[in-house]
Design a protein around this motif. Sequence first.
Motif, PDB file in Angstrom:
ATOM      1  N   GLN A 192      83.173  32.810  35.676  1.00 20.20           N
ATOM      2  CA  GLN A 192      83.512  32.762  34.260  1.00 20.20           C
ATOM      3  C   GLN A 192      82.916  34.203  33.677  1.00 20.20           C
ATOM      4  O   GLN A 192      81.729  34.094  33.347  1.00 20.20           O
ATOM      5  CB  GLN A 192      83.130  31.381  33.654  1.00 20.20           C
ATOM      6  N   PHE A 193      83.897  34.942  33.044  1.00 17.58           N
ATOM      7  CA  PHE A 193      83.302  36.053  32.260  1.00 17.58           C
ATOM      8  C   PHE A 193      82.361  36.838  32.959  1.00 17.58           C
ATOM      9  O   PHE A 193      81.354  37.163  32.397  1.00 17.58           O
ATOM     10  CB  PHE A 193      83.043  35.649  30.980  1.00 17.58           C
ATOM     11  N   PRO A 194      82.397  37.255  34.134  1.00 13.15           N
ATOM     12  CA  PRO A 194      81.378  37.796  35.103  1.00 13.15           C
ATOM     13  C   PRO A 194      81.123  39.173  34.467  1.00 13.15           C
ATOM     14  O   PRO A 194      80.010  39.637  35.014  1.00 13.15           O
ATOM     15  CB  PRO A 194      81.914  38.006  36.397  1.00 13.15           C
ATOM     16  N   PHE A 195      81.871  39.848  33.658  1.00 15.97           N
ATOM     17  CA  PHE A 195      81.208  41.132  33.124  1.00 15.97           C
ATOM     18  C   PHE A 195      80.644  41.060  31.614  1.00 15.97           C
ATOM     19  O   PHE A 195      80.349  42.073  31.294  1.00 15.97           O
ATOM     20  CB  PHE A 195      82.654  41.898  32.651  1.00 15.97           C
ATOM     21  N   HIS A 196      80.454  39.749  31.359  1.00 16.85           N
ATOM     22  CA  HIS A 196      79.737  39.406  30.092  1.00 16.85           C
ATOM     23  C   HIS A 196      78.217  39.447  30.299  1.00 16.85           C
ATOM     24  O   HIS A 196      77.774  38.859  31.385  1.00 16.85           O
ATOM     25  CB  HIS A 196      80.326  38.198  28.968  1.00 16.85           C
ATOM     26  N   GLU A 197      77.430  40.081  29.448  1.00 13.86           N
ATOM     27  CA  GLU A 197      76.034  39.948  29.533  1.00 13.86           C
ATOM     28  C   GLU A 197      75.298  38.771  29.885  1.00 13.86           C
ATOM     29  O   GLU A 197      74.235  38.667  30.518  1.00 13.86           O
ATOM     30  CB  GLU A 197      75.322  40.791  28.251  1.00 13.86           C
ATOM     31  N   MET A 198      75.957  37.556  29.276  1.00 19.02           N
ATOM     32  CA  MET A 198      75.350  36.137  29.538  1.00 19.02           C
ATOM     33  C   MET A 198      75.484  35.732  30.917  1.00 19.02           C
ATOM     34  O   MET A 198      74.934  34.845  31.267  1.00 19.02           O
ATOM     35  CB  MET A 198      75.970  35.345  28.563  1.00 19.02           C
ATOM     36  N   PHE A 199      76.540  36.269  31.587  1.00 21.33           N
ATOM     37  CA  PHE A 199      77.053  35.552  32.740  1.00 21.33           C
ATOM     38  C   PHE A 199      77.136  36.535  34.045  1.00 21.33           C
ATOM     39  O   PHE A 199      77.604  36.144  34.905  1.00 21.33           O
ATOM     40  CB  PHE A 199      78.634  35.078  32.784  1.00 21.33           C
ATOM     41  N   LEU A 200      76.168  37.431  33.908  1.00 19.01           N
ATOM     42  CA  LEU A 200      76.191  38.543  35.167  1.00 19.01           C
ATOM     43  C   LEU A 200      75.578  38.001  36.329  1.00 19.01           C
ATOM     44  O   LEU A 200      76.301  38.514  37.441  1.00 19.01           O
ATOM     45  CB  LEU A 200      75.270  39.692  34.694  1.00 19.01           C
ATOM     46  N   ASP A 201      74.688  37.087  36.173  1.00 16.12           N
ATOM     47  CA  ASP A 201      74.152  36.506  37.455  1.00 16.12           C
ATOM     48  C   ASP A 201      73.666  35.138  37.310  1.00 16.12           C
ATOM     49  O   ASP A 201      73.410  34.765  36.157  1.00 16.12           O
ATOM     50  CB  ASP A 201      73.005  37.317  38.238  1.00 16.12           C
TER      51      ASP A 201
END
Length: 366
Positions: free
Chosen positions: A127-136
């Motif tokens: 989910q939204f892998p480019f968003h700062e909250m979901f990077l890893d």
Amino acid sequence: MATPARALDTISLCSTVSSCPDRNGFYGGFQRTDKPKEPLSKAQIIAREKKWLYMIDNWSIYMSKNYKKIRDRCRKGIPKSVRPKAWFYLSGAYLLKKKNPDVYEELLKKPGNPATIEEIKKDKHRQFPFHEMFLDEQKVGQIELFNVLKAYSIYNPKVGFCQAQAPIAAFLLMHLPAEDAFWVFVSVCDVYLQDYFIPGLEVIQNDAGILEGLLKKTCPPVYRHLQKHKVEPLLYMTDWFLCALTRTLPWETLLRVWDCFLAEGIRVIFKVALVIIGASLSRHKVRKNCTGLCETLAVLRSPPEHIMEEEFIINNMMRLNLRVEDFQIEHTRQKARRAKQKAQQDGTAGGSESSTSNGRRNLPTL
């Protein structure tokens, strides 16, 4: 079913990635926004914020006596600073949280269904892998996303977990604290998108028929083109509806649409879908070049950029010549059609349709 082009950002890291995030926290992907937003004046922003804060402080009065004012202000766009609280109230989540104190924390302490937990673990990183909250996995976003999805699967075991829920939950977590996001998520899944995530997808099939009927009314040439090439609605609208457009629209457009969606309900998703379909295939030249099902689906799954911009979507959505009664008529038609089909399948004349009530489509009606 083929994955829509705009959904690829949720499952792949193949797009250009910047070294710094945009104003919404995106490092890349189609929802990254490099173009600066046309700013309102400081005075306009403050005036709108004050109006919204006053309205929220007097929420029950506005909902019972002046809902039209709420709806109109949502259509103009909710100020960014107020949006989290406004969504919390618009969705009715503030009432759910008030009625269920400490329930979220209690749900997190429970183990949950092992198979469901594994499904959530496998899906949360998409989910939204480019968003700062979901990077890893160590980022707070993935941790809270797992918690919200797990809690909901225990709270509503009839639904459990459906992959289409994950982008909705992630989207809400970008705007709200985890517990508040959970209760908005509960409201969206159990009221706005009632029965969408139950195995069999009966409601989405019913809504596909409604969308087709509304398209026939709003854009007959496009409707005839889709009929001619046997382009069934489920081939292009399933992701739009199941994910409430979170994997479809550019970010600023998505925020504006959700301002309206939480105020007016599922009708907003129908209207946005009608705008996308109608505008993408409105030109005769475009339809002429779409000589079959595959060419038509390619256009619908990757609409021209200008069609997806917030002012285009919002303005054309408001211009659609549709009344509440039009939705009710199509709902009744589809309900009767599916009841007839079920009766024929069961070999009885009295087959019944387990469709959701039409209230879901008109939420809220206060």
